[in-house]
Enzyme design. Structure first.
Site, PDB file in Angstrom:
ATOM      1  N   HIS A   7       5.502  -5.618  14.840  1.00 23.07           N
ATOM      2  CA  HIS A   7       4.104  -5.198  15.010  1.00 23.07           C
ATOM      3  C   HIS A   7       3.291  -5.247  13.724  1.00 23.07           C
ATOM      4  O   HIS A   7       2.097  -4.989  13.740  1.00 23.07           O
ATOM      5  CB  HIS A   7       4.041  -3.778  15.600  1.00 23.07           C
ATOM      6  CG  HIS A   7       4.556  -3.714  17.009  1.00 23.07           C
ATOM      7  ND1 HIS A   7       4.789  -2.525  17.660  1.00 23.07           N
ATOM      8  CD2 HIS A   7       4.887  -4.690  17.885  1.00 23.07           C
ATOM      9  CE1 HIS A   7       5.229  -2.781  18.879  1.00 23.07           C
ATOM     10  NE2 HIS A   7       5.315  -4.084  19.029  1.00 23.07           N
ATOM     11  N   GLU A  25      -0.475  -1.523  16.982  1.00 21.55           N
ATOM     12  CA  GLU A  25      -0.725  -0.358  17.838  1.00 21.55           C
ATOM     13  C   GLU A  25      -1.524   0.731  17.125  1.00 21.55           C
ATOM     14  O   GLU A  25      -1.609   1.859  17.612  1.00 21.55           O
ATOM     15  CB  GLU A  25       0.602   0.212  18.338  1.00 21.55           C
ATOM     16  CG  GLU A  25       1.350  -0.749  19.241  1.00 21.55           C
ATOM     17  CD  GLU A  25       2.677  -0.200  19.730  1.00 21.55           C
ATOM     18  OE1 GLU A  25       3.067   0.909  19.311  1.00 21.55           O
ATOM     19  OE2 GLU A  25       3.323  -0.891  20.537  1.00 21.55           O
ATOM     20  N   GLU A  37      14.377   5.125  20.906  1.00 19.26           N
ATOM     21  CA  GLU A  37      14.272   3.994  21.835  1.00 19.26           C
ATOM     22  C   GLU A  37      14.969   2.763  21.246  1.00 19.26           C
ATOM     23  O   GLU A  37      14.855   2.505  20.038  1.00 19.26           O
ATOM     24  CB  GLU A  37      12.780   3.720  22.069  1.00 19.26           C
ATOM     25  CG  GLU A  37      12.466   2.576  23.024  1.00 19.26           C
ATOM     26  CD  GLU A  37      10.955   2.372  23.125  1.00 19.26           C
ATOM     27  OE1 GLU A  37      10.202   3.384  23.108  1.00 19.26           O
ATOM     28  OE2 GLU A  37      10.515   1.212  23.189  1.00 19.26           O
ATOM     29  N   ASP A  52      14.456   0.279  26.420  1.00 19.06           N
ATOM     30  CA  ASP A  52      13.248  -0.523  26.687  1.00 19.06           C
ATOM     31  C   ASP A  52      13.687  -1.963  26.931  1.00 19.06           C
ATOM     32  O   ASP A  52      13.822  -2.391  28.082  1.00 19.06           O
ATOM     33  CB  ASP A  52      12.291  -0.397  25.493  1.00 19.06           C
ATOM     34  CG  ASP A  52      11.134  -1.375  25.543  1.00 19.06           C
ATOM     35  OD1 ASP A  52      10.888  -1.947  26.609  1.00 19.06           O
ATOM     36  OD2 ASP A  52      10.442  -1.580  24.510  1.00 19.06           O
ATOM     37  N   LYS A 102       7.370  -0.130  31.644  1.00 15.30           N
ATOM     38  CA  LYS A 102       6.212  -0.969  31.324  1.00 15.30           C
ATOM     39  C   LYS A 102       5.969  -1.836  32.557  1.00 15.30           C
ATOM     40  O   LYS A 102       6.742  -2.779  32.802  1.00 15.30           O
ATOM     41  CB  LYS A 102       6.529  -1.864  30.127  1.00 15.30           C
ATOM     42  CG  LYS A 102       6.699  -1.133  28.791  1.00 15.30           C
ATOM     43  CD  LYS A 102       7.287  -2.091  27.755  1.00 15.30           C
ATOM     44  CE  LYS A 102       7.181  -1.563  26.331  1.00 15.30           C
ATOM     45  NZ  LYS A 102       7.974  -2.398  25.389  1.00 15.30           N
ATOM     46  N   SER A 126       4.908   3.480  29.336  1.00 18.69           N
ATOM     47  CA  SER A 126       4.532   2.897  28.040  1.00 18.69           C
ATOM     48  C   SER A 126       3.452   1.815  28.109  1.00 18.69           C
ATOM     49  O   SER A 126       3.399   1.022  29.048  1.00 18.69           O
ATOM     50  CB  SER A 126       5.778   2.295  27.391  1.00 18.69           C
ATOM     51  OG  SER A 126       5.450   1.616  26.195  1.00 18.69           O
ATOM     52  N   HIS A 127       2.653   1.797  27.053  1.00 18.14           N
ATOM     53  CA  HIS A 127       1.731   0.697  26.763  1.00 18.14           C
ATOM     54  C   HIS A 127       2.514  -0.492  26.218  1.00 18.14           C
ATOM     55  O   HIS A 127       3.737  -0.438  26.070  1.00 18.14           O
ATOM     56  CB  HIS A 127       0.687   1.147  25.727  1.00 18.14           C
ATOM     57  CG  HIS A 127       1.272   1.472  24.373  1.00 18.14           C
ATOM     58  ND1 HIS A 127       0.498   1.691  23.247  1.00 18.14           N
ATOM     59  CD2 HIS A 127       2.564   1.618  23.939  1.00 18.14           C
ATOM     60  CE1 HIS A 127       1.267   1.949  22.210  1.00 18.14           C
ATOM     61  NE2 HIS A 127       2.521   1.915  22.600  1.00 18.14           N
TER      62      HIS A 127
HETATM   63  C1  LIG Z   1       5.436  -1.163  22.952  1.00 20.64           C
HETATM   64  C2  LIG Z   1       6.405  -1.919  22.422  1.00 20.64           C
HETATM   65  O1  LIG Z   1       6.130  -3.086  21.824  1.00 20.64           O
HETATM   66  P1  LIG Z   1       5.853  -4.465  22.592  1.00 20.64           P
HETATM   67  O2  LIG Z   1       4.738  -4.218  23.541  1.00 20.64           O
HETATM   68  O3  LIG Z   1       5.499  -5.401  21.481  1.00 20.64           O
HETATM   69  O4  LIG Z   1       7.124  -4.809  23.299  1.00 20.64           O
HETATM   70  C3  LIG Z   1       7.817  -1.509  22.430  1.00 20.64           C
HETATM   71  O5  LIG Z   1       8.677  -2.238  21.945  1.00 20.64           O
HETATM   72  O6  LIG Z   1       8.129  -0.447  22.959  1.00 20.64           O
HETATM   73 MG   LIG Z   2      10.291  -0.621  22.533  1.00 19.11          MG
END
Ligand SMILES: C=C(OP(=O)(O)O)C(=O)O
Ligand SMILES: [Mg+2]
Length: 401
Positions: A146, A196, A275, A302, A327, A354-355
């Site tokens: 990121h 983010e 996570e 995730d 997600k 989650s975003h």
């Molecule tokens: C929000 C995240 O990043 P990305 O949307 O880049 O997967 C994540 O890894 O939890």
């Molecule tokens: Mg993640």
């Protein structure tokens, strides 16, 4: 009344300045819903496929729209999402794109809510939802995929677990974000922000731990309630499958060392949330770590689970993790996301809504979290596309949506 009469798709900008898919759904009685697909940068290998937006839009116009207009009811989410699957015909949305699918799925839900005259969370979750709110996990320092030249660990997340209200929690996270900036300035560390909105300083992970720990203590004393913190390690991004090691800037760790390192961090910093501490293919290592510290913290999958019930079943069978990140665009529809949440809660796994790192002003995930009584939501701390969701939570709590 909720018969779909029109579906429009267009390209709009996401928070990284990339194109993404926006969908409008209109019903027979004039119900209207609009939603947009987010987009990941540290994507899991097993996610549903995001196609280039113009291709996804063209394919969805050809395959999906005819199966929805005059055919499906926006108030019947399972029917809408089944039509999207049928239109796509693959098991990973590689035909119409998970970005088109999720935008249409969420827009249909909003159109259904609009016809009912109910807030989206109530349409999705029922009349008795809206009393409980998720604890927002706020990203305050980050790197990984990121941000360039920042921490190895992708996200340092504030978790205001003792906040008396969602509003207090949201403001506490923003205050920690600001306090981190003050501490960085005191140390003469210049920095910008990552995708983010988290600070992305060029420091190593151990200094980031010190700073976040200090910022959390300062704000905790100020607000008078308990604030913890957590991590998204994004282990798959650190893992080198050729060598079987996790590659940090200053050293490598093999899998056993990685498990021990994370377990020590959990103990030292009393982490409430971790996570993706390990690679997305390593259920066994997830199970070992869960065995070791799963009674003290949430171990969340995730990239491990990608909101996919098949992968979650495997995790449950093997005792890997005790929490799942949700997600909707990883799996393509709200129905699939709901099914993953339900399976998780039935098996004692905490769902965390989650975003993505690439976001829009869309607020669907705030409603999804309230609709499903999810204990946590991860949606940043600052930045318009993040505050869109946080402010929506405040509005839901204020009964003002
Ligand atoms: C929000 C995240 O990043 P990305 O949307 O880049 O997967 C994540 O890894 O939890
Ligand atoms: Mg993640």
């Amino acid at each position: 009344m909720t018969l779909i009469t029109d579906v429009r798709l267009r390209r709009i900008l996401d928070s990284r300045g990339n194109p993404t898919v926006e969908a409008d759904v209109v019903t027979e009685s004039g119900g209207f819903g609009r939603a947009a697909a987010p987009s990941g940068a540290s994507t899991g290998e097993y996610e549903a496929v995001e196609r280039p937006p113009s291709e996804a839009i063209a394919a969805a116009r050809e395959e999906a729209v005819p199966r929805l207009v005059g055919e499906a009811y926006a108030g019947n989410q399972r029917e809408v999402d089944a039509a999207l699957h049928a239109a796509d015909g693959t098991d990973d949305f590689s035909e119409i794109g998970a970005n088109s699918a999720v935008a249409i799925s969420m827009a249909a839900a909003k159109a259904g809510a609009d016809v009912l005259g109910a807030p989206l969370f109530q349409h999705l979750g029922g009349a008795f939802r809206g009393q409980n709110f998720p604890i927002p996990l706020g990203n305050v320092v980050g790197g990984g995929e990121h941000a360039a030249d920042a921490t190895d660990i992708q996200e340092f997340l504030v978790a205001p677990v003792g906040a008396p209200s969602v509003e207090d929690a949201v403001f506490a996270n923003a205050t920690v974000h600001g306090t981190v900036a003050d501490l960085l300035e005191e140390r003469d560390v210049p920095c910008g922000k990552g995708d983010e909105g988290a600070w992305a300083p060029s420091i190593d992970d151990s200094e980031a731990f010190e700073i976040v720990d200090e910022a959390v203590s300062i704000v905790q004393d100020e607000v008078g309630f308990n604030i913890g913190f957590g991590l998204d390690v994004a282990g798959a991004e650190l893992y080198d499958s050729e060598t079987g090691t996790y590659e940090y800037s200053d050293r490598s760790r093999d899998t056993d060392e990685q498990i021990e390192y994370i377990a020590e961090l959990v103990r030292e910093y009393d982490l409430v949330y971790v996570e993706d501490p390990l690679d997305e293919d390593d259920y066994d290592a997830f199970a070992d770590l869960t065995d070791e510290v799963g009674d003290q913290t949430l171990i969340c999958g995730d990239d491990l689970f990608v909101t996919n019930t098949d992968r979650l079943v495997e995790g449950i069978d093997r005792g890997a993790a005790n929490s799942i990140l949700i997600k909707p665009n990883q799996i393509g529809t709200l129905t699939d996301a709901f099914d993953a949440i339900e399976l998780a809660t039935q098996n004692g796994y905490d769902p965390v809504i989650s975003h993505r790192s690439g976001e829009t002003e869309d607020t669907t995930i705030a409603h999804l979290a309230v609709a499903t009584d999810a204990p946590f939501i991860k949606t940043g701390a600052v930045g318009g596309e993040r505050t869109a969701k946080l402010n929506e939570l405040i509005r839901i709590a204020d009964d003002a949506t």
